[in-house]
Design a protein around this motif. Structure first.
Motif, PDB file in Angstrom:
ATOM      1  N   LEU A 126       7.763 -24.017  28.251  1.00  0.00           N
ATOM      2  CA  LEU A 126       6.953 -22.821  28.008  1.00  0.00           C
ATOM      3  C   LEU A 126       5.707 -22.840  28.891  1.00  0.00           C
ATOM      4  CD1 LEU A 126       7.150 -20.340  26.128  1.00  0.00           C
ATOM      5  CD2 LEU A 126       5.712 -21.561  24.494  1.00  0.00           C
ATOM      6  N   GLY A 127       5.145 -24.029  29.080  1.00  0.00           N
ATOM      7  CA  GLY A 127       3.962 -24.177  29.935  1.00  0.00           C
ATOM      8  C   GLY A 127       4.245 -23.918  31.396  1.00  0.00           C
ATOM      9  N   HIS A 128       5.474 -24.247  31.862  1.00  0.00           N
ATOM     10  CA  HIS A 128       5.849 -24.077  33.276  1.00  0.00           C
ATOM     11  C   HIS A 128       6.237 -22.648  33.620  1.00  0.00           C
ATOM     12  CE1 HIS A 128       5.460 -28.244  33.982  1.00  0.00           C
ATOM     13  NE2 HIS A 128       6.615 -28.640  33.477  1.00  0.00           N
ATOM     14  N   MET A 129       6.382 -21.798  32.607  1.00  0.00           N
ATOM     15  CA  MET A 129       6.900 -20.454  32.865  1.00  0.00           C
ATOM     16  C   MET A 129       5.979 -19.599  33.724  1.00  0.00           C
ATOM     17  SD  MET A 129       8.689 -19.603  29.239  1.00  0.00           S
ATOM     18  CE  MET A 129       8.914 -17.858  29.505  1.00  0.00           C
ATOM     19  N   GLY A 130       4.660 -19.831  33.598  1.00  0.00           N
ATOM     20  CA  GLY A 130       3.712 -19.043  34.391  1.00  0.00           C
ATOM     21  C   GLY A 130       3.944 -17.564  34.187  1.00  0.00           C
ATOM     22  N   GLY A 131       4.026 -16.828  35.272  1.00  0.00           N
ATOM     23  CA  GLY A 131       4.259 -15.382  35.180  1.00  0.00           C
ATOM     24  C   GLY A 131       5.711 -15.022  35.399  1.00  0.00           C
ATOM     25  N   ALA A 132       6.606 -15.943  35.070  1.00  0.00           N
ATOM     26  CA  ALA A 132       8.039 -15.706  35.294  1.00  0.00           C
ATOM     27  C   ALA A 132       8.500 -14.423  34.619  1.00  0.00           C
ATOM     28  CB  ALA A 132       8.855 -16.885  34.764  1.00  0.00           C
ATOM     29  N   GLY A 133       9.334 -13.685  35.306  1.00  0.00           N
ATOM     30  CA  GLY A 133       9.872 -12.442  34.747  1.00  0.00           C
ATOM     31  C   GLY A 133      11.352 -12.345  35.026  1.00  0.00           C
ATOM     32  N   GLY A 134      12.001 -11.330  34.472  1.00  0.00           N
ATOM     33  CA  GLY A 134      13.421 -11.079  34.735  1.00  0.00           C
ATOM     34  C   GLY A 134      14.308 -12.238  34.370  1.00  0.00           C
ATOM     35  N   GLN A 135      15.199 -12.584  35.292  1.00  0.00           N
ATOM     36  CA  GLN A 135      16.186 -13.652  35.065  1.00  0.00           C
ATOM     37  C   GLN A 135      15.512 -15.007  34.859  1.00  0.00           C
ATOM     38  OE1 GLN A 135      18.905 -11.594  34.299  1.00  0.00           O
ATOM     39  NE2 GLN A 135      19.943 -13.432  34.981  1.00  0.00           N
ATOM     40  N   ASP A 136      14.444 -15.268  35.623  1.00  0.00           N
ATOM     41  CA  ASP A 136      13.714 -16.541  35.490  1.00  0.00           C
ATOM     42  C   ASP A 136      13.165 -16.697  34.076  1.00  0.00           C
ATOM     43  OD1 ASP A 136      14.210 -17.378  38.011  1.00  0.00           O
ATOM     44  OD2 ASP A 136      12.223 -16.923  38.827  1.00  0.00           O
ATOM     45  N   PHE A 137      12.557 -15.617  33.573  1.00  0.00           N
ATOM     46  CA  PHE A 137      11.991 -15.657  32.222  1.00  0.00           C
ATOM     47  C   PHE A 137      13.089 -15.951  31.207  1.00  0.00           C
ATOM     48  CE2 PHE A 137      11.134 -13.718  28.122  1.00  0.00           C
ATOM     49  CZ  PHE A 137       9.886 -14.235  27.812  1.00  0.00           C
ATOM     50  N   TRP A 139      15.947 -17.435  31.583  1.00  0.00           N
ATOM     51  CA  TRP A 139      16.465 -18.800  31.712  1.00  0.00           C
ATOM     52  C   TRP A 139      15.529 -19.790  31.025  1.00  0.00           C
ATOM     53  CZ3 TRP A 139      14.906 -23.318  34.423  1.00  0.00           C
ATOM     54  CH2 TRP A 139      15.893 -24.313  34.482  1.00  0.00           C
ATOM     55  N   HIS A 140      14.214 -19.672  31.302  1.00  0.00           N
ATOM     56  CA  HIS A 140      13.225 -20.576  30.699  1.00  0.00           C
ATOM     57  C   HIS A 140      13.182 -20.424  29.178  1.00  0.00           C
ATOM     58  CE1 HIS A 140      11.452 -22.259  34.291  1.00  0.00           C
ATOM     59  NE2 HIS A 140      11.201 -21.059  34.810  1.00  0.00           N
ATOM     60  N   ILE A 141      13.126 -19.176  28.721  1.00  0.00           N
ATOM     61  CA  ILE A 141      12.990 -18.943  27.275  1.00  0.00           C
ATOM     62  C   ILE A 141      14.248 -19.376  26.533  1.00  0.00           C
ATOM     63  CG2 ILE A 141      13.818 -16.545  26.991  1.00  0.00           C
ATOM     64  CD1 ILE A 141      10.516 -17.864  25.545  1.00  0.00           C
ATOM     65  N   SER A 142      15.399 -19.255  27.184  1.00  0.00           N
ATOM     66  CA  SER A 142      16.660 -19.701  26.593  1.00  0.00           C
ATOM     67  C   SER A 142      16.647 -21.224  26.394  1.00  0.00           C
ATOM     68  CB  SER A 142      17.829 -19.290  27.488  1.00  0.00           C
ATOM     69  OG  SER A 142      19.019 -19.861  27.021  1.00  0.00           O
ATOM     70  N   ASN A 143      16.103 -21.955  27.376  1.00  0.00           N
ATOM     71  CA  ASN A 143      15.957 -23.416  27.251  1.00  0.00           C
ATOM     72  C   ASN A 143      15.058 -23.769  26.066  1.00  0.00           C
ATOM     73  OD1 ASN A 143      17.541 -23.981  29.483  1.00  0.00           O
ATOM     74  ND2 ASN A 143      15.826 -24.125  30.892  1.00  0.00           N
ATOM     75  N   VAL A 144      13.932 -23.059  25.969  1.00  0.00           N
ATOM     76  CA  VAL A 144      12.991 -23.312  24.873  1.00  0.00           C
ATOM     77  C   VAL A 144      13.679 -23.081  23.527  1.00  0.00           C
ATOM     78  CG1 VAL A 144      10.823 -22.570  23.775  1.00  0.00           C
ATOM     79  CG2 VAL A 144      10.946 -22.721  26.272  1.00  0.00           C
ATOM     80  N   GLN A 145      14.374 -21.959  23.396  1.00  0.00           N
ATOM     81  CA  GLN A 145      15.053 -21.629  22.135  1.00  0.00           C
ATOM     82  C   GLN A 145      16.114 -22.674  21.776  1.00  0.00           C
ATOM     83  OE1 GLN A 145      16.097 -17.706  23.578  1.00  0.00           O
ATOM     84  NE2 GLN A 145      14.820 -16.697  22.060  1.00  0.00           N
ATOM     85  N   THR A 146      16.860 -23.125  22.788  1.00  0.00           N
ATOM     86  CA  THR A 146      17.909 -24.134  22.562  1.00  0.00           C
ATOM     87  C   THR A 146      17.312 -25.437  22.054  1.00  0.00           C
ATOM     88  OG1 THR A 146      19.283 -23.153  24.296  1.00  0.00           O
ATOM     89  CG2 THR A 146      19.785 -25.429  23.679  1.00  0.00           C
ATOM     90  N   TRP A 147      16.240 -25.906  22.699  1.00  0.00           N
ATOM     91  CA  TRP A 147      15.631 -27.188  22.317  1.00  0.00           C
ATOM     92  C   TRP A 147      14.942 -27.119  20.959  1.00  0.00           C
ATOM     93  CZ3 TRP A 147      13.548 -27.431  27.949  1.00  0.00           C
ATOM     94  CH2 TRP A 147      14.536 -27.993  28.769  1.00  0.00           C
ATOM     95  N   VAL A 148      14.292 -26.001  20.661  1.00  0.00           N
ATOM     96  CA  VAL A 148      13.628 -25.883  19.346  1.00  0.00           C
ATOM     97  C   VAL A 148      14.685 -25.821  18.243  1.00  0.00           C
ATOM     98  CG1 VAL A 148      12.000 -24.575  17.931  1.00  0.00           C
ATOM     99  CG2 VAL A 148      11.605 -24.751  20.381  1.00  0.00           C
ATOM    100  N   SER A 149      15.775 -25.105  18.491  1.00  0.00           N
ATOM    101  CA  SER A 149      16.885 -25.053  17.512  1.00  0.00           C
ATOM    102  C   SER A 149      17.465 -26.441  17.279  1.00  0.00           C
ATOM    103  CB  SER A 149      18.005 -24.130  18.016  1.00  0.00           C
ATOM    104  OG  SER A 149      17.558 -22.818  18.119  1.00  0.00           O
ATOM    105  N   ALA A 150      17.633 -27.209  18.361  1.00  0.00           N
ATOM    106  CA  ALA A 150      18.181 -28.572  18.252  1.00  0.00           C
ATOM    107  C   ALA A 150      17.216 -29.475  17.479  1.00  0.00           C
ATOM    108  CB  ALA A 150      18.448 -29.142  19.649  1.00  0.00           C
TER     109      ALA A 150
END
Length: 200
Positions: A126-137, A139-150
């Motif tokens: 979440l800290g590395h996301m910066g101003g990521a948008g679109g597909q980048d956003f 991808w990053h947010i999907s990783n965060v959701q996966t790890w928090v769920s785990a």
């Protein structure tokens, strides 16, 4: 040194009073606005009262930022997971535990260690996301959701390990109390991450 006359002293005191009142009232709306934002956002979680209680102390830093709110919620979850892991590790060293109970405590130490690792990774992501948008956003947010769920699954697995009457006792109660609290703040953090994701 010249002595202050009474009228001059009164004027100075009233100026000082006006200045401090203006300063304090200018910060009050800012903080109360942030607290209202936290309360409104916490309504999307499973444990809204716990959400408000654990996050409102950070209102000044959060302001009205969904991203900062999600980041703070993850930080709170990670901090409590680390504390619970240390606590469970100490419990594992208690003498005279029954075999099954000892195994459950040992498994819980492993589960909580995994939870800490996954929450740390999600916070970094979440800290590395910066101003990521679109597909980048996404991808990053999907990783965060996966790890928090785990991480939430790890915490639930620890609690499940103490199921059954054979596990009743002081050790079970004290560990469950700690880990259930961690699971609840992690559940809230996941809801706030999802809420942040939905805004993009």
């Amino acid at each position: 040194m010249a002595r202050l006359t009474l009228p001059l002293l009164l004027i100075l005191l009233s100026i000082l009073h006006i200045a401090t009142t203006a300063q304090s009232t200018s910060t009050v709306p800012k903080r109360s606005g942030a607290t209202d934002f936290i309360k409104a956002s916490c309504r999307t979680t499973r444990y809204p009262a716990l959400c408000v209680q654990s996050l409102s102390v950070f209102a000044t830093a959060i302001q009205r930022s969904s991203r900062q709110l999600a980041h703070t919620a993850l930080s709170v979850s990670l901090s409590r997971a680390r504390s619970a892991t240390v606590f469970v590790s100490k419990m594992a060293r208690i003498k005279g535990m029954k075999g099954r109970e000892y195994e459950a405590v040992k498994d819980c130490v492993d589960n909580m260690g995994d939870s800490v690792d996954r929450l740390s990774r999600s916070l970094r992501e979440l800290g590395h996301m910066g101003g990521a948008g679109g597909q980048d956003f996404m991808w990053h947010i999907s990783n965060v959701q996966t790890w928090v769920s785990a991480a939430l699954t790890d915490e639930s697995t620890c609690v499940d390990g103490f199921a059954g009457r054979a596990m009743d006792g002081r050790v079970k109660a004290s560990i469950k109390g700690r880990v259930v609290n961690v699971a609840q703040v992690t559940s809230n953090a996941l809801a706030l991450v999802n809420h942040f994701a939905a805004k993009h």
